[in-house]
Design a protein around this motif. Structure first.
Motif, short mmCIF file in Angstrom:
data_model
loop_
_atom_site.label_atom_id
_atom_site.label_comp_id
_atom_site.label_asym_id
_atom_site.label_seq_id
_atom_site.Cartn_x
_atom_site.Cartn_y
_atom_site.Cartn_z
N VAL A 32 -73.33 -13.14 0.60
CA VAL A 32 -73.59 -11.57 1.06
C VAL A 32 -75.23 -11.45 0.65
CG1 VAL A 32 -73.23 -9.24 0.31
CG2 VAL A 32 -71.29 -10.76 0.39
N THR A 33 -75.90 -10.91 1.67
CA THR A 33 -77.47 -10.56 1.52
C THR A 33 -77.50 -8.96 1.54
OG1 THR A 33 -78.10 -10.36 3.79
CG2 THR A 33 -78.17 -12.69 2.97
N THR A 34 -78.00 -8.40 0.57
CA THR A 34 -78.06 -7.08 0.45
C THR A 34 -79.40 -6.70 -0.60
OG1 THR A 34 -77.07 -5.19 -0.46
CG2 THR A 34 -76.82 -7.17 -1.72
N LYS A 35 -79.96 -5.58 -0.50
CA LYS A 35 -80.88 -4.89 -1.16
C LYS A 35 -80.22 -4.00 -2.32
CE LYS A 35 -82.22 -1.04 1.81
NZ LYS A 35 -83.38 -0.37 2.44
N LEU A 57 -83.46 -16.96 3.52
CA LEU A 57 -82.91 -18.05 2.54
C LEU A 57 -81.42 -18.36 3.12
CD1 LEU A 57 -82.89 -19.52 -0.03
CD2 LEU A 57 -82.23 -17.41 -1.11
N ALA A 58 -80.61 -17.20 3.28
CA ALA A 58 -79.04 -17.51 4.01
C ALA A 58 -79.15 -18.36 5.02
CB ALA A 58 -78.66 -16.27 4.19
N GLN A 59 -79.97 -18.12 5.86
CA GLN A 59 -80.09 -19.00 7.32
C GLN A 59 -80.49 -20.28 6.83
OE1 GLN A 59 -83.17 -16.94 9.24
NE2 GLN A 59 -81.44 -16.11 10.74
N LEU A 60 -81.19 -20.67 5.70
CA LEU A 60 -81.52 -22.01 5.43
C LEU A 60 -80.49 -22.72 4.82
CD1 LEU A 60 -84.11 -23.86 5.23
CD2 LEU A 60 -84.65 -22.60 2.78
N VAL A 61 -79.64 -22.09 3.88
CA VAL A 61 -78.35 -22.76 3.62
C VAL A 61 -77.24 -22.83 4.45
CG1 VAL A 61 -79.19 -22.09 1.10
CG2 VAL A 61 -77.63 -20.75 2.42
N LEU A 121 -66.73 -20.59 5.52
CA LEU A 121 -68.16 -20.35 4.95
C LEU A 121 -68.34 -19.04 5.80
CD1 LEU A 121 -70.62 -19.95 3.25
CD2 LEU A 121 -71.49 -21.61 5.08
N LEU A 122 -68.56 -17.67 5.11
CA LEU A 122 -68.74 -16.56 5.87
C LEU A 122 -69.81 -15.82 5.21
CD1 LEU A 122 -68.07 -14.10 7.83
CD2 LEU A 122 -66.43 -13.32 6.07
N VAL A 123 -70.91 -15.48 6.08
CA VAL A 123 -72.18 -14.90 5.80
C VAL A 123 -72.09 -13.53 6.13
CG1 VAL A 123 -74.62 -14.80 5.68
CG2 VAL A 123 -73.48 -17.20 5.69
N LEU A 124 -72.23 -12.56 5.27
CA LEU A 124 -72.17 -11.07 5.86
C LEU A 124 -73.92 -10.77 5.25
CD1 LEU A 124 -69.03 -9.54 4.07
CD2 LEU A 124 -69.40 -10.45 6.34
N ASP A 125 -74.61 -10.65 6.61
CA ASP A 125 -75.96 -10.40 6.23
C ASP A 125 -76.36 -9.00 6.19
OD1 ASP A 125 -78.63 -11.08 6.10
OD2 ASP A 125 -79.03 -10.81 8.29
N ASN A 126 -77.17 -8.67 5.36
CA ASN A 126 -77.66 -7.17 5.51
C ASN A 126 -76.57 -6.08 5.29
OD1 ASN A 126 -79.92 -5.24 5.59
ND2 ASN A 126 -79.33 -4.85 7.88
N VAL A 127 -76.01 -6.22 4.09
CA VAL A 127 -74.64 -5.26 3.71
C VAL A 127 -75.35 -4.31 2.82
CG1 VAL A 127 -72.47 -5.10 2.42
CG2 VAL A 127 -72.84 -6.93 3.85
N TRP A 128 -75.34 -3.02 3.37
CA TRP A 128 -75.98 -1.79 2.83
C TRP A 128 -75.09 -1.13 1.92
CZ3 TRP A 128 -80.33 1.28 4.71
CH2 TRP A 128 -81.18 0.54 5.47
N ASN A 129 -73.66 -1.12 2.07
CA ASN A 129 -72.85 -0.78 1.15
C ASN A 129 -71.45 -0.86 1.27
OD1 ASN A 129 -72.03 0.98 -1.11
ND2 ASN A 129 -71.49 2.53 0.37
N VAL A 189 -67.64 -15.29 -4.04
CA VAL A 189 -68.69 -14.34 -3.31
C VAL A 189 -69.89 -14.97 -4.05
CG1 VAL A 189 -69.57 -12.21 -2.76
CG2 VAL A 189 -67.11 -12.67 -2.75
N ILE A 190 -71.01 -15.12 -3.39
CA ILE A 190 -72.36 -15.41 -3.71
C ILE A 190 -73.21 -14.30 -3.07
CG2 ILE A 190 -74.14 -17.09 -3.68
CD1 ILE A 190 -72.36 -19.16 -3.10
N SER A 191 -74.01 -13.48 -4.26
CA SER A 191 -74.93 -12.30 -3.54
C SER A 191 -76.14 -12.84 -3.65
CB SER A 191 -74.59 -11.25 -4.47
OG SER A 191 -75.42 -10.38 -3.95
N ILE A 192 -76.90 -12.44 -2.65
CA ILE A 192 -78.53 -12.71 -2.59
C ILE A 192 -78.95 -11.43 -2.30
CG2 ILE A 192 -80.60 -13.81 -1.44
CD1 ILE A 192 -78.52 -16.05 -0.02
N GLU A 193 -79.69 -11.12 -3.48
CA GLU A 193 -80.18 -9.73 -3.66
C GLU A 193 -82.05 -9.63 -3.44
OE1 GLU A 193 -78.81 -7.94 -7.06
OE2 GLU A 193 -76.65 -8.27 -6.29
N GLY A 194 -82.39 -8.41 -3.21
CA GLY A 194 -84.04 -8.25 -3.01
C GLY A 194 -84.20 -7.13 -2.28
N VAL A 195 -85.41 -6.62 -2.51
CA VAL A 195 -85.90 -5.74 -1.73
C VAL A 195 -86.34 -6.09 -0.17
CG1 VAL A 195 -87.20 -4.60 -3.65
CG2 VAL A 195 -88.34 -6.19 -2.15
N SER A 196 -86.19 -4.82 0.58
CA SER A 196 -86.62 -5.35 2.14
C SER A 196 -87.80 -6.36 2.22
CB SER A 196 -86.85 -4.02 2.83
OG SER A 196 -85.70 -3.18 2.64
#
Length: 473
Positions: free
Chosen positions: A358-361, A259-263, A326-334, A245-252
């Motif tokens: 996973v992209t998440t804030k 970035l996830a779309q790019l890779v 390869l599975l991308v879960l975009d905008n995981v809140w919780n 699992v690779i997590s991409i984090e950051g504020v809204s």
């Protein structure tokens, strides 16, 4: 969610007013109101609703910086919804009476015609007979309804007066709140379809060749290489899991999805995986809907009739067997650890080296996954990268800028606080308003004073919304 946050009661109010005016103008309602002697009240209600609608356009602009105005919008929206309920009731009753009257007159006329056919009236008296028949049937129908009709009429009268009092009180409050009726609806420059398409494409990404300039993304090259390197590894998770699992984090608004779309679209990355799937996770998801979305995406089957989580797990496990995914879960809140534990059982049959991005804030998401893979925390863009991004979208990187706009533009970019989404939103707006007056209006707008926890992009989002034509709001 953004629409609810920005438009809120205003959009609901305008929609309700449009529906109300349509119902009031309906022919059956006009006739019903005339017969029930409610014309005066309905006319007064229509005039008051028009005033409310005009005031609402000024309130829309001020609601984000004035809590009292925002509450006024909510209160008047509640009153208009009550009016909508009443007029809908009258509308339904009017249609019902019209239909009933038609059936009654039709049946009564047929009975009388049977009698008069034996002794038909002279031709000159036919019209008088018909009119008299209609009058007899009307009186007969009214006598049946009698007291119940009078009670309904009084009920409608009282409800209209109650709603009118609430709406008139709201209209009187405009002076206290500093609201006006004579505010013009914001006029905006209409962009062509090609401009809209170009802006939308740029707001997502442009993948052509290597280098930040080609991607129309700035300040993210190191993050892109790091994530691609992690995706290229054939190692699984520590502890025996085959999926990393690779997590991409950051504020809204910081660019996690971009970035996830790019890779995800990287050519070398595409070749490494047998199956790729992108899932946008809503904030009200559950495990069943998530597994269903994944199953339908990877199999291409829509509207599947599987009814249980266990069945989805078994189907996915079978489908993924022996494959690298390869599975991308975009905008995981919780996603809690128990949910993740059940979720990952669907991937036990995959080949080692499979990846879930996973992209998440939420910075605690990765710990819930129990992953030891590196987490990529995106940082705010530098001032230099912010200006490059803004200049690319507004000026198309032309070195010669229109007079005066360079200086104002740099000040606007500073207010975006390093958030690429805010910059792109404003760039899409300002590229159609290439004059110092419009740019200064944006620079000095009160919306920049808005604050919301973990959502610094709100000011730019509100500005973009304000400049939309009414039908797009």
């Amino acid at each position: 969610m953004a629409a609810k946050l920005l438009g809120g009661p205003f959009l609901s109010l305008i929609s309700s007013l449009e529906q109300l005016f349509d119902w009031i103008a309906c022919g059956e309602v006009v006739e019903f109101v005339r017969e029930k002697k409610l014309e005066s009240e309905i006319n007064k209600l229509e005039i008051t609703l028009s005033s409310v609608g005009r005031i609402a356009y000024d309130a829309e602009k001020k609601q984000m910086t004035d809590k009292a105005v925002k509450q006024w919008l909510q209160d008047v929206n509640d009153a208009v919804n009550d009016a909508k309920g009443l007029v809908y009731e009258i509308h339904t009753e009017a249609l019902g009476e019209s239909e009933h009257r038609g059936r009654t007159i039709g049946a009564g006329t047929s009975r009388i015609l049977k009698i008069t056919s034996r002794h038909p009236p002279k031709r000159g008296l036919a019209t008088i007979y018909n009119r008299r028949i209609q009058e007899i049937l009307r009186i007969k129908s009214e006598s049946k309804s009698g007291s119940s009709g009078e009670k309904k009429q009084e009920h409608h009268h009282q409800r209209i007066l109650q709603i009118l009092n609430r709406l008139e009180f709201s209209v009187r409050q405009k002076d206290v709140l500093g609201l006006r009726e004579d505010v013009e609806v914001e006029k905006t420059t209409t962009t062509t379809s090609s401009e809209t398409t170009n802006t939308a494409t740029a707001a997502t990404m442009e993948v052509e060749e290597e280098g930040e300039e080609s991607y129309c993304i700035y300040g993210r090259d190191a993050d892109r290489r790091a994530v691609i390197k992690a995706l290229s590894s054939d190692d699984g998770e520590e502890g025996g899991d085959k999926v990393c699992v690779i997590s991409i984090e950051g504020v809204s608004g910081i660019g996690k999805t971009t970035l996830a779309q790019l890779v995800y679209g990287d050519i070398d990355t595409i070749k490494r995986f047998d199956i790729k799937a992108w899932i946008t996770v809503s904030n009200d998801y559950n495990l069943f809907t998530l597994l269903k979305a994944i199953y339908e995406t990877v199999t291409g089957l829509k509207n599947c009739r599987i009814q249980s989580i266990v069945e989805f797990q078994l189907k996915l496990e079978e489908f993924f067997r022996g494959k690298k995914i390869l599975l991308v879960l975009d905008n995981v809140w919780n996603m809690t650890f128990p949910v993740w534990y059940l979720f990952k059982r669907s991937f036990e049959s995959v080949v080692s080296g499979s990846k879930i991005v996973v992209t998440t804030k939420d910075k605690y998401i990765a710990s819930n996954f129990g992953t030891s893979a590196p987490t990529h925390c995106l940082q705010l863009l530098s001032e230099k990268d912010c200006w490059r991004l803004f200049s690319r979208h507004v000026f198309n990187n032309n070195k010669v800028k229109p007079h005066g706009l360079d200086k104002i533009g740099r000040q606007i970019v500073k207010k975006c606080n390093g958030l690429p989404l805010a910059i792109k939103l404003l760039a899409g707006l300002l590229r159609t308003e290439m004059n110092t007056t419009s740019w200064n209006n944006v620079l000095k707008n009160e919306a920049w004073g808005l604050s919301r926890e973990h959502c610094n992009v709100l000011g730019a989002l509100w500005l973009s919304y304000c400049y939309l034509p009414p039908h797009l709001k």
